[in-house]
Design an enzyme around this catalytic site. Structure first.
Site, PDB file in Angstrom:
ATOM      1  N   SER A  75      50.368  36.245  53.172  1.00  0.00           N
ATOM      2  CA  SER A  75      50.989  37.561  53.363  1.00  0.00           C
ATOM      3  C   SER A  75      51.350  37.823  54.829  1.00  0.00           C
ATOM      4  O   SER A  75      50.797  37.201  55.747  1.00  0.00           O
ATOM      5  CB  SER A  75      50.046  38.657  52.870  1.00  0.00           C
ATOM      6  OG  SER A  75      49.709  38.436  51.514  1.00  0.00           O
TER       7      SER A  75
HETATM    8  N1  SAM Z   1      45.502  36.317  50.174  1.00  0.00           N
HETATM    9  C1  SAM Z   1      46.316  35.152  50.329  1.00  0.00           C
HETATM   10  C2  SAM Z   1      46.238  34.564  51.705  1.00  0.00           C
HETATM   11  O1  SAM Z   1      45.600  35.150  52.587  1.00  0.00           O
HETATM   12  O2  SAM Z   1      46.829  33.491  51.901  1.00  0.00           O
HETATM   13  C3  SAM Z   1      47.758  35.361  49.941  1.00  0.00           C
HETATM   14  C4  SAM Z   1      47.887  35.615  48.513  1.00  0.00           C
HETATM   15  S1  SAM Z   1      49.408  35.208  47.759  1.00  0.00           S
HETATM   16  C5  SAM Z   1      50.422  36.534  48.291  1.00  0.00           C
HETATM   17  C6  SAM Z   1      48.925  35.632  46.090  1.00  0.00           C
HETATM   18  C7  SAM Z   1      47.964  34.641  45.476  1.00  0.00           C
HETATM   19  O3  SAM Z   1      47.477  35.202  44.251  1.00  0.00           O
HETATM   20  C8  SAM Z   1      48.618  33.317  45.112  1.00  0.00           C
HETATM   21  O4  SAM Z   1      47.931  32.262  45.703  1.00  0.00           O
HETATM   22  C9  SAM Z   1      48.532  33.284  43.591  1.00  0.00           C
HETATM   23  O5  SAM Z   1      48.383  31.987  43.060  1.00  0.00           O
HETATM   24  C10 SAM Z   1      47.302  34.141  43.351  1.00  0.00           C
HETATM   25  N2  SAM Z   1      47.206  34.703  42.005  1.00  0.00           N
HETATM   26  C11 SAM Z   1      48.198  35.153  41.193  1.00  0.00           C
HETATM   27  N3  SAM Z   1      47.701  35.595  40.037  1.00  0.00           N
HETATM   28  C12 SAM Z   1      46.352  35.432  40.093  1.00  0.00           C
HETATM   29  C13 SAM Z   1      45.268  35.711  39.198  1.00  0.00           C
HETATM   30  N4  SAM Z   1      45.470  36.243  37.986  1.00  0.00           N
HETATM   31  N5  SAM Z   1      44.017  35.424  39.612  1.00  0.00           N
HETATM   32  C14 SAM Z   1      43.774  34.874  40.821  1.00  0.00           C
HETATM   33  N6  SAM Z   1      44.751  34.578  41.713  1.00  0.00           N
HETATM   34  C15 SAM Z   1      46.025  34.869  41.357  1.00  0.00           C
END
Ligand code: SAM
Length: 246
Positions: free
Chosen positions: A96
């Site tokens: 992000s």
């Molecule tokens: N917090 C992260 C970082 O600091 O790099 C960035 C997050 S990225 C915007 C969103 C993440 O949420 C992705 O890696 C995606 O695979 C994960 N994601 C999506 N749906 C999810 C779910 N149901 N449970 C867990 N993770 C999920």
């Protein structure tokens, strides 16, 4: 053949030549982080009408100035790591924007005794920032490769207060509930009821809500001591969707 004394001399010469380079690199990244914090501070000021404040908690900025974001992005993007923007981390996912990481962290008002749940580990960067402030961080990622590399990265960086697992974060992490704060870093169509259940009375959750093709809003949810909820819409955002079979 080199005599023993020559080998030692050679070793110290190499050490002498290598050390300043390493120090320069560390100082270079510290400079870039300081500059990033300035950019975040400026952006908070210009978006104060949404945030209802003109400055973030100093502790949040201190935490962000400690975490080496360049080690959380693929090597090809390392030179962009301290620009205030999201970056690709593979598998169609992103780390992000630092400004968003800062305001989401700030909204949670984290105390040093807090136990926090993060949904969407991604690169592990947000988890690391939380771990600088809280007692314990639990983080869930749904994509196996990202989960594995983030867990390894966090371990190598010495974060002993982060526990990471593979799974669908929609359901939270019941074994460690209730949580003082919950942060969801992927956009949900609605606030997942299991996460509301796993939030402590008096606790806070930040979550982007909205469909992939709709305007998403960052929502602050507060669970009152009598377990009723209050919600506040903070600002429009753009996140990858919360996936899974729920
Ligand atoms: N917090 C992260 C970082 O600091 O790099 C960035 C997050 S990225 C915007 C969103 C993440 O949420 C992705 O890696 C995606 O695979 C994960 N994601 C999506 N749906 C999810 C779910 N149901 N449970 C867990 N993770 C999920």
């Amino acid at each position: 053949m080199l005599r023993r004394i020559d080998v030692f001399a050679l070793f110290f010469l190499i050490l002498l030549l290598a050390t300043p380079g390493k120090l320069d690199a560390a100082e270079h990244y510290e400079d870039l982080r300081r500059n990033l914090i300035r950019q975040i501070t400026d952006k908070v000021r210009t978006t104060s009408r949404y945030l209802k404040k003109t400055a973030l908690d100093e502790q949040v900025l201190v935490a962000m100035s400690k975490v080496p974001r360049h080690l959380f992005v693929p090597k090809a993007y390392r030179r962009h790591a301290y620009e205030n923007r999201p970056l690709p981390i593979g598998q169609g996912q992103t780390i992000s924007q630092p400004y968003i990481v800062a305001i989401m962290t700030d909204l949670l008002n984290i105390q040093s005794s807090d136990v926090i749940l993060e949904i969407g580990t991604g690169s592990g960067y947000q988890a690391a920032v939380l771990a600088e402030l809280a007692k314990q961080v639990y983080t869930i990622e749904i994509i196996k490769n990202l989960q594995r590399s983030a867990a390894e990265r966090l371990k190598n960086l010495g974060y002993t207060n982060i526990k990471a697992k593979l799974g669908d974060g929609y359901y939270g992490w019941q074994d460690h509930a209730p949580f003082d704060a919950i942060i969801v870093t992927a956009a949900a169509g609605q606030i997942p009821p299991p996460l509301i259940k796993q939030l402590k009375p008096g606790g806070k959750m930040v979550i982007p809500v909205g469909g992939a093709f709709m305007t998403q809003y960052l929502i602050l949810v507060e669970k009152r001591m009598n377990s009723t909820l209050s919600t506040r819409q903070i600002l429009p955002v753009r996140f990858v969707p919360l996936t899974g079979k729920h």
